[in-house]
Design an enzyme around this catalytic site. Structure first.
Site, PDB file in Angstrom:
ATOM      1  N   HIS A  72      -0.391  -8.561  13.859  1.00 43.38           N
ATOM      2  CA  HIS A  72      -1.755  -8.483  14.383  1.00 43.38           C
ATOM      3  C   HIS A  72      -2.558  -7.475  13.570  1.00 43.38           C
ATOM      4  O   HIS A  72      -2.096  -6.362  13.316  1.00 43.38           O
ATOM      5  CB  HIS A  72      -1.756  -8.044  15.850  1.00 43.38           C
ATOM      6  CG  HIS A  72      -3.115  -7.671  16.371  1.00 43.38           C
ATOM      7  ND1 HIS A  72      -3.438  -6.401  16.794  1.00 43.38           N
ATOM      8  CD2 HIS A  72      -4.252  -8.406  16.505  1.00 43.38           C
ATOM      9  CE1 HIS A  72      -4.696  -6.365  17.182  1.00 43.38           C
ATOM     10  NE2 HIS A  72      -5.216  -7.565  17.019  1.00 43.38           N
ATOM     11  N   SER A  73      -3.760  -7.848  13.128  1.00 45.30           N
ATOM     12  CA  SER A  73      -4.683  -6.939  12.471  1.00 45.30           C
ATOM     13  C   SER A  73      -4.017  -6.269  11.261  1.00 45.30           C
ATOM     14  O   SER A  73      -3.645  -6.948  10.303  1.00 45.30           O
ATOM     15  CB  SER A  73      -5.199  -5.917  13.491  1.00 45.30           C
ATOM     16  OG  SER A  73      -6.297  -5.198  13.011  1.00 45.30           O
ATOM     17  N   MET A  74      -3.848  -4.947  11.268  1.00 44.15           N
ATOM     18  CA  MET A  74      -3.174  -4.286  10.155  1.00 44.15           C
ATOM     19  C   MET A  74      -1.775  -4.840   9.950  1.00 44.15           C
ATOM     20  O   MET A  74      -1.297  -4.970   8.813  1.00 44.15           O
ATOM     21  CB  MET A  74      -3.110  -2.770  10.385  1.00 44.15           C
ATOM     22  CG  MET A  74      -2.519  -1.992   9.203  1.00 44.15           C
ATOM     23  SD  MET A  74      -2.436  -0.204   9.494  1.00 44.15           S
ATOM     24  CE  MET A  74      -0.975  -0.127  10.552  1.00 44.15           C
TER      25      MET A  74
END
Length: 287
Positions: A101-103
């Site tokens: 997720h995300s980073m």
């Protein structure tokens, strides 16, 4: 969230990371990677819905219950890639999938580009490549980052008198989350201190990057992905505002699905977690 979760610490040659493990020992191997300033609790709703998988949800270095980087060092994105590789080797996994997720999605893409022979599948939630910068910006960026690093020791983390105050701060942070999500992340991310609670996260995580990849670098990593990849874009998330980046995807490898919800749709509520699980169930565990 009622599924059994095992709390573990993984000792690596250079550091020690904390993790939650879900699923049977003989499940298909998956390493789950959370976003910036989050922790392994980011997958507390989603992981139990992905049956048949052995999911190791890490706390990245400097986050949650994992060790911080040594003094005088920084948190470069590629160092996380090395950590994940070391965890996979410690688990005895030559090939494995990544759920990011995300980073965590960014770290996943970098790893799949650098070591395509190790990655089975990529399941990505509202993240793809790091913020980019061009060569002429590099000297000024490095100067600012070094000055900030020298000054970080003089800064103090906020102390919240009550747990709920910290939860409210997390809800309205740089990227807002639901109260339920903030409570999950805070339960793992806070520690008691005199006067209340503060975050376990390393203060250096707030520092700017010393160096950024250029757009050409980012495109090169995406072009090296050679495994099936499923990218979920949140309608009210981050990637929906970066259409140019999405044009770099190779349709031969990347499937893109847009779902309603915000950047943390997989943890904000059970409905969002279920929508994400419905996308990833058959993908991560093909019959």
């Amino acid at each position: 969230m009622s599924a059994t979760v095992e709390e573990v610490r993984i000792s690596l040659p250079h550091t020690e990371l904390a993790a939650h493990i879900y699923g049977p020992e003989d499940g298909l191997p998956v390493i789950a990677l959370h976003g910036w300033l989050d922790n392994a609790a980011s997958f507390a709703r989603l992981a139990p819905k992905l049956t048949g998988l052995r999911i190791v949800a890490l706390d990245f270095a400097g986050h949650g219950h994992s060790d911080h980087r040594p003094a005088g060092t920084s948190y470069d994105i590629w160092d996380y890639v090395y950590d994940v590789l070391a965890v996979a080797d410690q688990m005895g996994w030559q090939r494995f999938s990544l759920l990011g997720h995300s980073m965590g999605a960014i770290v996943s893409v970098l790893m799949a580009g650098a070591l395509p022979e190790r990655i089975e599948r990529l399941a990505l939630i509202d993240g793809l490549v790091p913020f980019t910068g061009e060569a002429d910006e590099a000297p000024e960026r490095m100067g600012k980052a070094l000055r900030d690093l020298m000054a970080v020791g003089n800064k103090r983390k906020p102390v919240y008198r009550e747990f709920d105050r910290a939860v409210e701060a997390r809800m309205t942070g740089m990227i807002g989350v639901s109260r339920e999500a903030a409570e999950l992340l805070a339960q793992r991310g806070l520690m008691p201190v005199p006067g209340g609670y503060t975050w376990r996260t390393d203060s250096r995580l707030m520092l700017p990057s010393v160096m950024r990849l250029t757009q050409a670098h980012a495109r090169a990593f995406i072009s090296r992905v050679q495994c099936p990849a499923h990218l979920i874009i949140a309608e009210s998330g981050s990637l929906s505002r970066h259409e140019t980046v999405l044009e770099w995807l190779d349709a031969a490898y990347f499937t893109v699905t847009t779902l309603s919800g915000g950047h943390h749709l997989h943890v904000d509520d059970e409905a969002g977690a279920q929508r994400v699980a419905d996308c990833f169930k058959g993908f991560l565990h093909p019959s």
